[in-house]
Design a protein around this motif. Sequence first.
Motif, PDB file in Angstrom:
ATOM      1  N   THR A  99     -20.977  11.241   5.472  1.00  0.00           N
ATOM      2  CA  THR A  99     -21.914  10.301   6.093  1.00  0.00           C
ATOM      3  C   THR A  99     -22.020   9.017   5.275  1.00  0.00           C
ATOM      4  O   THR A  99     -21.934   7.905   5.813  1.00  0.00           O
ATOM      5  CB  THR A  99     -23.297  10.956   6.238  1.00  0.00           C
ATOM      6  N   LEU A 100     -22.210   9.146   3.974  1.00  0.00           N
ATOM      7  CA  LEU A 100     -22.334   7.974   3.101  1.00  0.00           C
ATOM      8  C   LEU A 100     -21.036   7.167   3.089  1.00  0.00           C
ATOM      9  O   LEU A 100     -21.068   5.927   3.098  1.00  0.00           O
ATOM     10  CB  LEU A 100     -22.702   8.411   1.688  1.00  0.00           C
ATOM     11  N   GLU A 101     -19.893   7.851   3.080  1.00  0.00           N
ATOM     12  CA  GLU A 101     -18.604   7.147   3.101  1.00  0.00           C
ATOM     13  C   GLU A 101     -18.399   6.412   4.423  1.00  0.00           C
ATOM     14  O   GLU A 101     -17.893   5.283   4.454  1.00  0.00           O
ATOM     15  CB  GLU A 101     -17.464   8.153   2.876  1.00  0.00           C
ATOM     16  N   ARG A 102     -18.798   7.056   5.500  1.00  0.00           N
ATOM     17  CA  ARG A 102     -18.642   6.426   6.810  1.00  0.00           C
ATOM     18  C   ARG A 102     -19.509   5.171   6.904  1.00  0.00           C
ATOM     19  O   ARG A 102     -19.078   4.147   7.435  1.00  0.00           O
ATOM     20  CB  ARG A 102     -19.019   7.424   7.910  1.00  0.00           C
ATOM     21  N   ILE A 103     -20.725   5.241   6.394  1.00  0.00           N
ATOM     22  CA  ILE A 103     -21.611   4.078   6.412  1.00  0.00           C
ATOM     23  C   ILE A 103     -21.035   2.951   5.554  1.00  0.00           C
ATOM     24  O   ILE A 103     -20.984   1.790   5.976  1.00  0.00           O
ATOM     25  CB  ILE A 103     -23.020   4.464   5.903  1.00  0.00           C
ATOM     26  N   ALA A 104     -20.593   3.295   4.349  1.00  0.00           N
ATOM     27  CA  ALA A 104     -20.060   2.284   3.429  1.00  0.00           C
ATOM     28  C   ALA A 104     -18.792   1.637   3.973  1.00  0.00           C
ATOM     29  O   ALA A 104     -18.519   0.458   3.704  1.00  0.00           O
ATOM     30  CB  ALA A 104     -19.775   2.916   2.064  1.00  0.00           C
ATOM     31  N   GLY A 105     -18.017   2.384   4.747  1.00  0.00           N
ATOM     32  CA  GLY A 105     -16.755   1.858   5.253  1.00  0.00           C
ATOM     33  C   GLY A 105     -16.830   1.247   6.629  1.00  0.00           C
ATOM     34  O   GLY A 105     -15.824   0.722   7.134  1.00  0.00           O
TER      35      GLY A 105
ATOM     36  N   ASP B 166     -31.848  22.197   8.540  1.00  0.00           N
ATOM     37  CA  ASP B 166     -31.481  22.221   7.124  1.00  0.00           C
ATOM     38  C   ASP B 166     -30.083  21.633   6.933  1.00  0.00           C
ATOM     39  O   ASP B 166     -29.109  22.086   7.547  1.00  0.00           O
ATOM     40  CB  ASP B 166     -31.523  23.655   6.592  1.00  0.00           C
ATOM     41  N   GLY B 167     -29.997  20.599   6.092  1.00  0.00           N
ATOM     42  CA  GLY B 167     -28.714  19.959   5.794  1.00  0.00           C
ATOM     43  C   GLY B 167     -28.334  18.822   6.708  1.00  0.00           C
ATOM     44  O   GLY B 167     -27.299  18.173   6.499  1.00  0.00           O
ATOM     45  N   ILE B 168     -29.144  18.535   7.732  1.00  0.00           N
ATOM     46  CA  ILE B 168     -28.825  17.475   8.703  1.00  0.00           C
ATOM     47  C   ILE B 168     -29.199  16.107   8.127  1.00  0.00           C
ATOM     48  O   ILE B 168     -30.335  15.895   7.689  1.00  0.00           O
ATOM     49  CB  ILE B 168     -29.579  17.691  10.028  1.00  0.00           C
ATOM     50  N   PRO B 169     -28.288  15.122   8.143  1.00  0.00           N
ATOM     51  CA  PRO B 169     -28.610  13.776   7.651  1.00  0.00           C
ATOM     52  C   PRO B 169     -29.582  13.049   8.585  1.00  0.00           C
ATOM     53  O   PRO B 169     -29.541  13.223   9.802  1.00  0.00           O
ATOM     54  CB  PRO B 169     -27.246  13.065   7.642  1.00  0.00           C
ATOM     55  N   VAL B 170     -30.433  12.233   7.995  1.00  0.00           N
ATOM     56  CA  VAL B 170     -31.379  11.415   8.755  1.00  0.00           C
ATOM     57  C   VAL B 170     -31.506  10.052   8.079  1.00  0.00           C
ATOM     58  O   VAL B 170     -31.453   9.951   6.851  1.00  0.00           O
ATOM     59  CB  VAL B 170     -32.762  12.110   8.863  1.00  0.00           C
ATOM     60  N   ALA B 171     -31.636   9.015   8.891  1.00  0.00           N
ATOM     61  CA  ALA B 171     -31.874   7.658   8.377  1.00  0.00           C
ATOM     62  C   ALA B 171     -33.261   7.205   8.804  1.00  0.00           C
ATOM     63  O   ALA B 171     -33.790   7.653   9.828  1.00  0.00           O
ATOM     64  CB  ALA B 171     -30.809   6.690   8.903  1.00  0.00           C
ATOM     65  N   TRP B 172     -33.816   6.286   8.019  1.00  0.00           N
ATOM     66  CA  TRP B 172     -35.199   5.849   8.234  1.00  0.00           C
ATOM     67  C   TRP B 172     -35.254   4.337   8.433  1.00  0.00           C
ATOM     68  O   TRP B 172     -34.710   3.582   7.622  1.00  0.00           O
ATOM     69  CB  TRP B 172     -36.072   6.220   7.024  1.00  0.00           C
ATOM     70  N   LYS B 173     -35.910   3.909   9.469  1.00  0.00           N
ATOM     71  CA  LYS B 173     -36.206   2.490   9.643  1.00  0.00           C
ATOM     72  C   LYS B 173     -36.927   1.999   8.389  1.00  0.00           C
ATOM     73  O   LYS B 173     -37.772   2.714   7.839  1.00  0.00           O
ATOM     74  CB  LYS B 173     -37.097   2.315  10.874  1.00  0.00           C
TER      75      LYS B 173
ATOM     76  N   VAL C  12     -30.421   9.755   4.066  1.00  0.00           N
ATOM     77  CA  VAL C  12     -29.224   9.061   3.579  1.00  0.00           C
ATOM     78  C   VAL C  12     -29.384   7.549   3.451  1.00  0.00           C
ATOM     79  O   VAL C  12     -28.601   6.907   2.755  1.00  0.00           O
ATOM     80  CB  VAL C  12     -28.008   9.358   4.483  1.00  0.00           C
ATOM     81  N   GLY C  13     -30.375   6.970   4.125  1.00  0.00           N
ATOM     82  CA  GLY C  13     -30.489   5.521   4.022  1.00  0.00           C
ATOM     83  C   GLY C  13     -31.644   4.958   4.819  1.00  0.00           C
ATOM     84  O   GLY C  13     -32.353   5.676   5.538  1.00  0.00           O
ATOM     85  N   ARG C  14     -31.811   3.637   4.656  1.00  0.00           N
ATOM     86  CA  ARG C  14     -32.887   2.899   5.298  1.00  0.00           C
ATOM     87  C   ARG C  14     -32.251   1.868   6.224  1.00  0.00           C
ATOM     88  O   ARG C  14     -31.368   1.113   5.822  1.00  0.00           O
ATOM     89  CB  ARG C  14     -33.763   2.211   4.240  1.00  0.00           C
ATOM     90  N   THR C  15     -32.706   1.821   7.478  1.00  0.00           N
ATOM     91  CA  THR C  15     -32.042   0.995   8.480  1.00  0.00           C
ATOM     92  C   THR C  15     -32.752  -0.335   8.724  1.00  0.00           C
ATOM     93  O   THR C  15     -33.974  -0.460   8.593  1.00  0.00           O
ATOM     94  CB  THR C  15     -31.917   1.748   9.813  1.00  0.00           C
ATOM     95  N   ASN C  16     -31.963  -1.316   9.112  1.00  0.00           N
ATOM     96  CA  ASN C  16     -32.404  -2.677   9.361  1.00  0.00           C
ATOM     97  C   ASN C  16     -33.283  -2.763  10.611  1.00  0.00           C
ATOM     98  O   ASN C  16     -33.248  -1.874  11.471  1.00  0.00           O
ATOM     99  CB  ASN C  16     -31.161  -3.555   9.520  1.00  0.00           C
ATOM    100  N   LEU C  17     -34.020  -3.850  10.734  1.00  0.00           N
ATOM    101  CA  LEU C  17     -34.937  -4.037  11.851  1.00  0.00           C
ATOM    102  C   LEU C  17     -35.273  -5.514  12.023  1.00  0.00           C
ATOM    103  O   LEU C  17     -35.005  -6.337  11.142  1.00  0.00           O
ATOM    104  CB  LEU C  17     -36.232  -3.263  11.611  1.00  0.00           C
ATOM    105  N   SER C  18     -35.873  -5.847  13.149  1.00  0.00           N
ATOM    106  CA  SER C  18     -36.457  -7.171  13.312  1.00  0.00           C
ATOM    107  C   SER C  18     -37.543  -7.349  12.251  1.00  0.00           C
ATOM    108  O   SER C  18     -38.283  -6.410  11.958  1.00  0.00           O
ATOM    109  CB  SER C  18     -37.109  -7.313  14.695  1.00  0.00           C
TER     110      SER C  18
ATOM    111  N   THR D 254     -30.282  -1.403   5.300  1.00  0.00           N
ATOM    112  CA  THR D 254     -30.762  -2.276   4.229  1.00  0.00           C
ATOM    113  C   THR D 254     -30.547  -1.630   2.869  1.00  0.00           C
ATOM    114  O   THR D 254     -30.484  -2.324   1.854  1.00  0.00           O
ATOM    115  CB  THR D 254     -32.257  -2.592   4.397  1.00  0.00           C
ATOM    116  N   ALA D 255     -30.442  -0.313   2.828  1.00  0.00           N
ATOM    117  CA  ALA D 255     -30.213   0.394   1.563  1.00  0.00           C
ATOM    118  C   ALA D 255     -29.722   1.798   1.857  1.00  0.00           C
ATOM    119  O   ALA D 255     -30.117   2.413   2.856  1.00  0.00           O
ATOM    120  CB  ALA D 255     -31.498   0.463   0.737  1.00  0.00           C
ATOM    121  N   LEU D 256     -28.863   2.309   0.978  1.00  0.00           N
ATOM    122  CA  LEU D 256     -28.454   3.700   1.041  1.00  0.00           C
ATOM    123  C   LEU D 256     -29.212   4.490  -0.032  1.00  0.00           C
ATOM    124  O   LEU D 256     -29.596   3.944  -1.057  1.00  0.00           O
ATOM    125  CB  LEU D 256     -26.944   3.836   0.831  1.00  0.00           C
TER     126      LEU D 256
END
Length: 456
Positions: A31-37, A73-80, A121-127, A45-47
């Motif tokens: 997941t982290l590699e896919r985001i970075a690539g 359990d073990g499922i990745p999640v991102a946060w606004k 796994v990370g923090r997502t961008n927003l308006s 905005t941040a991993l």
Amino acid sequence: MDGLDGNISIAGLSVLLQAGNLHPVQLAKTTLERIAGYQDQAIFTALLGERALAEAKASGERIRSGRSRGLLDGIPVAWKDLFDTKGAVTTAGSAVLTDSAPAEADAAVVKALAEAGMVSVGRTNLSEFAFSGLGINPHYGTPHNAASRDLPRIPGGSSAGSGVAVAAGLVPVAIGTDTGGSIRIPAALNGIVGYKATRGRYSMQGVYPLAKSLDSLGPLCRTVQDAVWVDAAMRGRAAPEVGRTDVSDLKLVIPETVVFDDAEPGVVTAFEAAISRLEKAGARIIRRAFPIFAEIFALMARHGALVTAEAYALHKERLQGADAERMDQRVVARTRLGERISMTDYVAILDARQRLIAALADNLEAGGLMAHPSLPHVAQPIAPLLADDDLFFRVNGKTLRNTSIGNFLDGCGVSIPCGTGDAGMPVGFLLSGQRNEDGRLLSAALSAEAVIRGDA
């Protein structure tokens, strides 16, 4: 990447993880590699790499020893980037908060999903400050709509990065906020599922606000089943309580007021095709005028918008200082409109709101849910909106129109993909319920999803 399909649902990943066919650390690293690539680097905005790998390692140990915390359990999640995650700065999509102190603790819902075993796994961008339905951000870049194949189009906002992250296959779920449509809009425009819960269904502790009378939370994900699982975990439940019903038991009321005004023909065609499928499957379809919808917009024209009044109260000092020059000037202009809303206006809005919420039941037959297009248009090209502020504000207002009704009436809603419109872009089908009807809404959405999508 690594043979793992980025479009797999939470349910699909859960089967692999619980069976031991996929290790949480492998999933987190992929997941982290896919985001970075990924070519679009404006989505996050941040991993949270260090945290993600630590949480994934702990998850793997639990699953291997037979102590799994359940389906997630073990499922990745991102946060606004409105949700506090311990040790990270909550920017709210604004440059003026980048020097703020890191959060000392996780937001309540971040903690709840961590306790369910999910891996942040990370923090997502927003308006900026979550105050736009388009998803454009001049500070961190504007994520491009994941479904567009011709030119850069808006992601929808304000949970822009959350919607694109899921639609692009980077994460199976991202958690957003919704004050006027900020979950359902990016879900609809990117062709995924977005569930806005009734305000107060989850704790708002540790979540940066926009308008507390309207703010609500929910997941953006690939399927309604995924949303049901995440909803349970966000409320601290060990397992979901929502089950399927028969499509023939559904009663859907289509409002004929406001929501179809100036709608693109392709949007109407896709929506009506879904309605036809539902009707053939046995759902009862009722069409009628909803005068309270028109009254909401007349109320705003007379007294101002509730969201604008509360956003101005929140940011008044910031707008009067040097920070205003460092903000998106479109956000500044829209927020400053709240200065014109008097206390008398504000009280009148709140009083009328309660009356209209009570009146909603009179516009719905007993047991009925509302159904209409999530938005009247598909995702618009970004470039013209950046070049013309008047166009930006017109499109923003139209983008927020249909979904904001549900926020004002304090209800819940699920946007489900139902086809495509202009340029082959996704169209959303919005199912909405009254306040605290979340269980019935999710059950109906779970039952009808395949028919709405055209998969049944």
